[in-house]
Scaffold this motif. Structure first.
Motif, PDB file in Angstrom:
ATOM      1  N   TRP A  65      -4.727  -2.688  -2.097  1.00 47.36           N
ATOM      2  CA  TRP A  65      -3.327  -2.455  -1.290  1.00 47.36           C
ATOM      3  C   TRP A  65      -3.057  -1.095  -1.945  1.00 47.36           C
ATOM      4  O   TRP A  65      -2.736  -0.018  -1.324  1.00 47.36           O
ATOM      5  N   THR A  66      -3.785  -1.047  -3.014  1.00 42.07           N
ATOM      6  CA  THR A  66      -3.174   0.341  -3.956  1.00 42.07           C
ATOM      7  C   THR A  66      -4.704   1.169  -3.789  1.00 42.07           C
ATOM      8  O   THR A  66      -5.612   0.261  -4.540  1.00 42.07           O
ATOM      9  N   HIS A  67      -4.765   2.439  -4.199  1.00 44.30           N
ATOM     10  CA  HIS A  67      -5.998   2.994  -4.879  1.00 44.30           C
ATOM     11  C   HIS A  67      -5.761   4.223  -4.718  1.00 44.30           C
ATOM     12  O   HIS A  67      -4.769   4.741  -4.169  1.00 44.30           O
ATOM     13  N   LYS A  68      -5.680   4.706  -6.464  1.00 40.55           N
ATOM     14  CA  LYS A  68      -5.641   6.191  -6.935  1.00 40.55           C
ATOM     15  C   LYS A  68      -6.024   7.097  -5.677  1.00 40.55           C
ATOM     16  O   LYS A  68      -4.964   7.916  -5.355  1.00 40.55           O
ATOM     17  N   ALA A  69      -7.284   6.993  -4.714  1.00 39.28           N
ATOM     18  CA  ALA A  69      -7.416   7.795  -4.013  1.00 39.28           C
ATOM     19  C   ALA A  69      -6.901   8.072  -2.241  1.00 39.28           C
ATOM     20  O   ALA A  69      -6.659   9.546  -2.063  1.00 39.28           O
ATOM     21  N   TRP A  70      -5.805   6.985  -2.736  1.00 39.74           N
ATOM     22  CA  TRP A  70      -4.880   7.239  -1.229  1.00 39.74           C
ATOM     23  C   TRP A  70      -3.574   7.384  -1.371  1.00 39.74           C
ATOM     24  O   TRP A  70      -3.131   7.721  -0.599  1.00 39.74           O
ATOM     25  N   GLN A  71      -3.292   7.872  -2.580  1.00 39.54           N
ATOM     26  CA  GLN A  71      -2.127   8.530  -2.727  1.00 39.54           C
ATOM     27  C   GLN A  71      -1.621  10.084  -2.150  1.00 39.54           C
ATOM     28  O   GLN A  71      -2.372  10.888  -2.597  1.00 39.54           O
ATOM     29  N   LEU A 103      -1.160   6.930   2.321  1.00 35.86           N
ATOM     30  CA  LEU A 103      -0.045   6.114   1.161  1.00 35.86           C
ATOM     31  C   LEU A 103       0.837   7.123   0.519  1.00 35.86           C
ATOM     32  O   LEU A 103       0.690   8.053   0.091  1.00 35.86           O
ATOM     33  N   ALA A 104       2.501   6.981   1.093  1.00 29.08           N
ATOM     34  CA  ALA A 104       3.067   8.465   0.414  1.00 29.08           C
ATOM     35  C   ALA A 104       2.938   7.913  -1.356  1.00 29.08           C
ATOM     36  O   ALA A 104       2.439   6.810  -1.175  1.00 29.08           O
ATOM     37  N   HIS A 105       3.560   9.307  -1.482  1.00 27.68           N
ATOM     38  CA  HIS A 105       3.807   9.031  -3.378  1.00 27.68           C
ATOM     39  C   HIS A 105       4.857  10.317  -3.775  1.00 27.68           C
ATOM     40  O   HIS A 105       4.560  10.626  -3.023  1.00 27.68           O
ATOM     41  N   PRO A 106       5.706   9.476  -4.835  1.00 24.30           N
ATOM     42  CA  PRO A 106       5.252   8.161  -5.019  1.00 24.30           C
ATOM     43  C   PRO A 106       5.586   6.689  -4.674  1.00 24.30           C
ATOM     44  O   PRO A 106       6.719   7.429  -3.971  1.00 24.30           O
ATOM     45  N   PRO A 122       7.431   2.667  -5.681  1.00 20.79           N
ATOM     46  CA  PRO A 122       7.296   1.793  -6.341  1.00 20.79           C
ATOM     47  C   PRO A 122       6.609   0.455  -6.123  1.00 20.79           C
ATOM     48  O   PRO A 122       6.299   0.386  -4.493  1.00 20.79           O
ATOM     49  N   ALA A 123       5.954  -0.722  -7.222  1.00 15.85           N
ATOM     50  CA  ALA A 123       5.407  -1.157  -6.647  1.00 15.85           C
ATOM     51  C   ALA A 123       5.520  -1.808  -5.192  1.00 15.85           C
ATOM     52  O   ALA A 123       4.664  -3.134  -4.839  1.00 15.85           O
ATOM     53  N   GLU A 124       6.967  -1.909  -5.313  1.00 16.98           N
ATOM     54  CA  GLU A 124       7.607  -3.259  -4.093  1.00 16.98           C
ATOM     55  C   GLU A 124       7.437  -2.367  -2.580  1.00 16.98           C
ATOM     56  O   GLU A 124       8.083  -3.114  -1.922  1.00 16.98           O
ATOM     57  N   GLU A 125       6.653  -1.357  -2.689  1.00 19.12           N
ATOM     58  CA  GLU A 125       6.475  -0.612  -0.940  1.00 19.12           C
ATOM     59  C   GLU A 125       5.102  -0.543  -1.277  1.00 19.12           C
ATOM     60  O   GLU A 125       4.931  -0.128  -0.339  1.00 19.12           O
ATOM     61  N   ARG A 126       3.946  -1.291  -2.204  1.00 14.66           N
ATOM     62  CA  ARG A 126       3.030  -0.050  -2.071  1.00 14.66           C
ATOM     63  C   ARG A 126       2.141  -1.493  -0.971  1.00 14.66           C
ATOM     64  O   ARG A 126       1.421  -0.496  -0.015  1.00 14.66           O
ATOM     65  N   LEU A 127       2.488  -2.469  -0.635  1.00 11.87           N
ATOM     66  CA  LEU A 127       2.267  -2.972  -0.214  1.00 11.87           C
ATOM     67  C   LEU A 127       2.150  -2.821   1.417  1.00 11.87           C
ATOM     68  O   LEU A 127       1.742  -2.670   2.197  1.00 11.87           O
ATOM     69  N   ARG A 128       3.849  -3.052   2.220  1.00 12.01           N
ATOM     70  CA  ARG A 128       4.081  -2.087   2.794  1.00 12.01           C
ATOM     71  C   ARG A 128       3.804  -1.566   3.619  1.00 12.01           C
ATOM     72  O   ARG A 128       3.241  -1.436   4.467  1.00 12.01           O
ATOM     73  N   HIS A 129       3.011  -0.461   2.601  1.00 12.46           N
ATOM     74  CA  HIS A 129       2.679   1.093   3.358  1.00 12.46           C
ATOM     75  C   HIS A 129       1.259   1.033   4.062  1.00 12.46           C
ATOM     76  O   HIS A 129       0.603   1.644   4.495  1.00 12.46           O
ATOM     77  N   TYR A 130       0.402   0.202   2.458  1.00 12.98           N
ATOM     78  CA  TYR A 130      -0.695  -0.728   3.464  1.00 12.98           C
ATOM     79  C   TYR A 130      -0.751  -0.948   4.559  1.00 12.98           C
ATOM     80  O   TYR A 130      -2.258  -1.126   5.582  1.00 12.98           O
ATOM     81  N   ALA A 131       0.102  -1.977   4.719  1.00 19.18           N
ATOM     82  CA  ALA A 131      -0.112  -3.417   5.966  1.00 19.18           C
ATOM     83  C   ALA A 131       0.258  -2.320   6.825  1.00 19.18           C
ATOM     84  O   ALA A 131       0.380  -2.463   7.794  1.00 19.18           O
ATOM     85  N   GLY A 132       0.613  -1.336   7.142  1.00 16.81           N
ATOM     86  CA  GLY A 132       0.124   0.366   8.161  1.00 16.81           C
ATOM     87  C   GLY A 132      -1.135   0.247   8.672  1.00 16.81           C
ATOM     88  O   GLY A 132      -0.426   0.601   9.802  1.00 16.81           O
ATOM     89  N   TRP A 133      -1.724   0.592   7.473  1.00 16.61           N
ATOM     90  CA  TRP A 133      -2.828   1.140   7.909  1.00 16.61           C
ATOM     91  C   TRP A 133      -4.336  -0.858   8.335  1.00 16.61           C
ATOM     92  O   TRP A 133      -4.414  -0.235   9.077  1.00 16.61           O
ATOM     93  N   CYS A 134      -3.765  -1.853   7.410  1.00 17.50           N
ATOM     94  CA  CYS A 134      -4.714  -2.765   7.971  1.00 17.50           C
ATOM     95  C   CYS A 134      -3.643  -4.068   7.962  1.00 17.50           C
ATOM     96  O   CYS A 134      -2.622  -3.855   7.338  1.00 17.50           O
ATOM     97  N   ASP A 135      -3.944  -5.103   8.016  1.00 23.32           N
ATOM     98  CA  ASP A 135      -3.543  -6.169   8.643  1.00 23.32           C
ATOM     99  C   ASP A 135      -3.785  -7.261   7.617  1.00 23.32           C
ATOM    100  O   ASP A 135      -3.714  -8.643   8.135  1.00 23.32           O
TER     101      ASP A 135
END
Length: 283
Positions: free
Chosen positions: A10-16, A20-23, A25-38
């Motif tokens: 759910w996190t990848h440097k190429a997506w930042q 996905l928004a960048h930067p 925090p670790a506790e938000e990365r999955l939430r942003h990924y979940a906007g793309w995929c379920d």
């Protein structure tokens, strides 16, 4: 009727900053990924059982219909080969408990040396799993794809345990020689398995490996569009994970796969809208 799609992480440097928004925090990365995929593959749990608090954070960042396919630790599947694993399994199941219904399946990925003679061990292991968890098994021994007796033996054990057989379709990837550094690396590491497209349960799971060229990836998944649409019409709810060697465009490709299946099955619900990379403005 639901089709879930996702990636290997759910996190990848190429997506930042691009997907996905960048930067973040670790506790938000999955939430942003979940906007793309379920859905997402829980590959990290193969290397170490996560802390329960970490898993609770994953749950907080996702809706209850988000799907985690969580891989069992390698100490269970590869080191002890499903034998004498009561203690690590207790620790693992306790750790993932905060996921609740998000824990779609326990992913039992077995080494290539785990063959037909080991199926009784798998059967005993599956019988001991709690009924509260579904399980899904990925095998890599060639006999399970070329020997009809081995296929029947494994399918019988999985059917009795209400477990799914996860195919990892690498046929499109290995169809032609690699053309990028990431593809050349994957060429030496990914398994060369014959195609399998048979669902044993109402929740089939597919792993598909394309190419770094998105057009080649789309070309290679054409057969899966019809297979997935057919499963949906049968009342099944499949989950499809889209991989590429560099995974640069994996989230957009996963969404495209969902869109192309939805064109065949119009009643399929759409995916959520991604969280904007940058805040929207009025001007």
């Amino acid at each position: 009727m639901r089709l879930h799609v996702g990636c290997a992480m759910w996190t990848h440097k190429a997506w930042q900053g691009r997907l996905l928004a960048h930067p973040l925090p670790a506790e938000e990365r999955l939430r942003h990924y979940a906007g793309w995929c379920d859905a997402v593959e829980g590959n990290t749990t193969f290397y170490a059982t996560p802390a329960r608090d970490t898993v609770a954070s994953w749950a907080r960042q996702t809706d209850t219909d988000f799907r985690f396919v969580v891989k069992l630790p390698k100490v269970v599947t590869h080191e002890r080969r499903l034998t004498d694993v009561a203690e690590p399994m207790r620790a693992f199941l306790d750790a993932i408990e905060p996921l609740g219904p998000r824990a779609h399946a326990l992913w039992v990925q077995l080494p290539g040396s785990f063959g037909p003679d080991d199926v009784p061990t798998l059967a005993r292991f599956l019988r001991r799993l709690p009924a509260t968890h579904r399980s899904a098994v990925e095998v890599r021994h060639p006999d399970f794809f070329t020997d009809p007796r081995a296929v029947r033996l494994l399918e019988g054990v999985l059917t009795e345990a209400h477990a799914e057989w996860i195919p990892f379709d690498t046929t499109a990837f290995f169809a032609t020689a690699p053309t990028s550094d990431a593809e050349r690396d994957a060429w030496t590491k990914k398994p060369r398995m014959p195609l399998r497209a048979v669902a044993l349960t109402d929740r089939p799971i597919v792993r598909y490996l394309g190419r770094d060229d998105p057009a080649r990836t789309v070309e290679g998944w054409q057969r899966w569009l019809d297979i997935t649409a057919g499963w949906l019409r049968e009342g099944r709810s499949p989950t499809v994970f889209v991989h590429t060697p560099d995974n640069t465009d994996a989230p957009t490709l996963a969404r495209r796969f969902h869109d192309e299946v939805r064109a065949r099955v119009p009643d399929l619900a759409p995916l959520p809208e991604p969280i904007p990379v940058e805040p929207t403005t009025l001007f």
